[in-house]
Design an enzyme around this catalytic site. Structure first.
Site, PDB file in Angstrom:
ATOM      1  N   GLY A  12       0.572   7.779  -1.080  1.00 42.32           N
ATOM      2  CA  GLY A  12      -0.107   6.768  -0.640  1.00 42.32           C
ATOM      3  C   GLY A  12      -0.149   6.302   0.843  1.00 42.32           C
ATOM      4  CD  GLN A  13      -1.772   1.562   4.220  1.00 39.54           C
ATOM      5  OE1 GLN A  13      -3.000   1.202   4.813  1.00 39.54           O
ATOM      6  NE2 GLN A  13      -0.768   0.586   3.889  1.00 39.54           N
ATOM      7  CG  ASP A  59       5.192   9.405 -13.883  1.00 43.18           C
ATOM      8  OD1 ASP A  59       3.821   9.539 -13.438  1.00 43.18           O
ATOM      9  OD2 ASP A  59       5.535   8.143 -13.910  1.00 43.18           O
ATOM     10  CG  LEU A  81       7.460   4.374   0.123  1.00 46.12           C
ATOM     11  CD1 LEU A  81       6.648   5.157   1.335  1.00 46.12           C
ATOM     12  CD2 LEU A  81       8.085   3.179   0.664  1.00 46.12           C
ATOM     13  CB  SER A 126       5.301  -6.847  -2.514  1.00 48.81           C
ATOM     14  OG  SER A 126       4.023  -7.467  -2.098  1.00 48.81           O
ATOM     15  CD  GLU A 128       0.084 -10.419  -3.533  1.00 47.18           C
ATOM     16  OE1 GLU A 128       0.219 -11.272  -4.484  1.00 47.18           O
ATOM     17  OE2 GLU A 128      -0.502 -10.499  -2.475  1.00 47.18           O
ATOM     18  CE1 TYR A 150       2.393  -4.104  -6.456  1.00 47.46           C
ATOM     19  CE2 TYR A 150       2.298  -6.543  -5.464  1.00 47.46           C
ATOM     20  CZ  TYR A 150       2.601  -5.022  -5.235  1.00 47.46           C
ATOM     21  OH  TYR A 150       2.976  -4.396  -3.919  1.00 47.46           O
TER      22      TYR A 150
END
Ligand code: NDP
Ligand code: GDP
Length: 323
Positions: A12-13, A59, A81, A126, A128, A150
């Protein structure tokens, strides 16, 4: 001896930037790879780190694969992450999001606990979680009110991290990061959707840009700055929670203005509001106070919003030209 790190979500980023950062610090880097899609490793190639790290199959939803990855990597530090990280998708796939983003984080903590390896753990929490914000700016002690599956899953992962620290003495730290972007951001996120469209529109390959809520405000920083904060957190003697943010918030509309202005265009001529991009519940505004990270870690953001937007537009112009 070189320190060893295991990064989940390495493709990922943030995983790509963190891998690059840790390699520069002399770490041996292991990355968990899901082997799901076609070209999931493009970010690692973009930063020229793919050949310098070791990939381990695994996973987050498979505890045994995490145990095996720890056994292979023998890490001093574990950075979790990995996640289903896109808020909009979390309404369409709430159970998957809970399994990966929530229970997956608990699996990582449990794997570290069971292994007895003593690795220090970083959990990618996060902003969020603040959702319908109770105060502005948000700090480590602002109550959570998540507004999406999320956000709910991240709150579960955050409290699991705190709980494993308090119950089992794990060196488990939660970094409450506000939105951070870069040329490696996924195209589904609003910033990259905008800079990609700016590049295409300026080359005559796209006519308009359809977006949802232009009035939403986010505290946007640069991902390259934020991975340094993750590392600094794990260098502390005691695990803790830290907010990482720039302290400034900007609307989606203003982001559009700056991005279109970078190629001397007026966003109002191209941006159209499309209700399909509205969310069932919106997080209207986020603005973080990273004072604790500044005091305790000596961390502060380096790249301004203007610099980051220009960096993203420039990278997308190059990509579009190469296509
Ligand atoms: P990305 O969406 O770019 O990367 C997510 C990573 O998770 C990918 O490598 C993906 O692998 C991996 N992944 C997804 N599902 C699984 C699974 N079941 N098992 C193992 N790996 C999986 O996210 P970012 O790099 O932007 O963010 C990193 C973390 O920080 C995430 O947890 C995100 O929620 C959190 N965060 C991000 C913020 C931001 O603004 N970027 C802000 C706050 C928190 P694959 O490519 O194989 O699908
Ligand atoms: P988030 O903060 O993790 O949800 O990051 P996003 O980049 O996905 O969204 C940031 C904000 O932009 C949210 O308030 C979205 O509602 C708003 N937004 C407006 N239009 C769009 C769009 O077309 N795509 C996305 N992803 N977000 C949009």
């Amino acid at each position: 001896m070189a320190k060893r790190a295991l990064i989940t979500g390495v493709s990922g980023q943030d995983g790509a930037y963190l891998a690059s950062f840790l390699l520069d610090k002399g770490y041996e880097v292991y990355g968990l790879q899901t082997r799901r899609g076609s070209d999931t490793l493009w970010r690692l190639r973009y930063l020229s780190v793919l050949n310098r790290i070791q990939l381990v199959d695994g996973d987050l939803t498979d505890l045994s694969s995490l145990c095996r990855a720890l056994d292979t990597a023998q890490p001093d530090e574990v950075y979790n992450l990995a996640a289903q990280s896109f808020v909009a998708t979390s309404w369409a796939q709430p159970l998957l999001t809970a399994q990966v983003t929530g229970v997956g984080a608990l699996n990582v903590l449990e794997a570290v606990r069971l292994s007895g390896c003593g690795a220090r753990c970083y959990q990618a929490s996060s902003s969020e979680m603040f959702g319908k914000v109770r105060e502005t700016p948000q700090t480590e002690s602002t109550p959570f009110h998540p507004r999406s599956p999320y956000g709910v899953a991240k709150a579960f992962a955050h409290w699991s991290t705190v709980n494993y620290r308090e119950s089992f003495g794990l060196h488990a730290t939660s970094g409450i990061l506000f939105n951070h972007e870069s040329p490696l951001r996924g195209l589904e996120f609003v910033t990259r959707k905008i800079t990609d469209a700016v590049a295409r529109i300026s080359r005559g390959l796209q006519q308009e840009l359809r977006l949802g809520n232009l009035d939403a405000q986010r505290d946007w920083g640069f991902a390259g700055d934020y991975v340094e904060a993750m590392w600094l957190m794990l260098q502390q003697e005691q695990p803790d929670d830290y907010v990482i943010a720039t302290g400034h918030n900007t609307s989606v509309r203003e982001f559009c203005r700056v991005a279109f202005a970078a190629v001397k265009l007026d966003y109002e001529a191209y941006v159209k509001v499309d209700p399909q991009y509205y969310r069932p519940a919106e997080v209207d505004t986020l603005q973080g106070d990273a004072g604790k990270a500044q005091r305790m870690l000596g961390w502060r953001p380096r790249v301004s919003l203007q610099q980051m937007v220009e960096m993203m537009v420039e990278a997308d112009l190059k990509r579009v030209a190469a296509e």
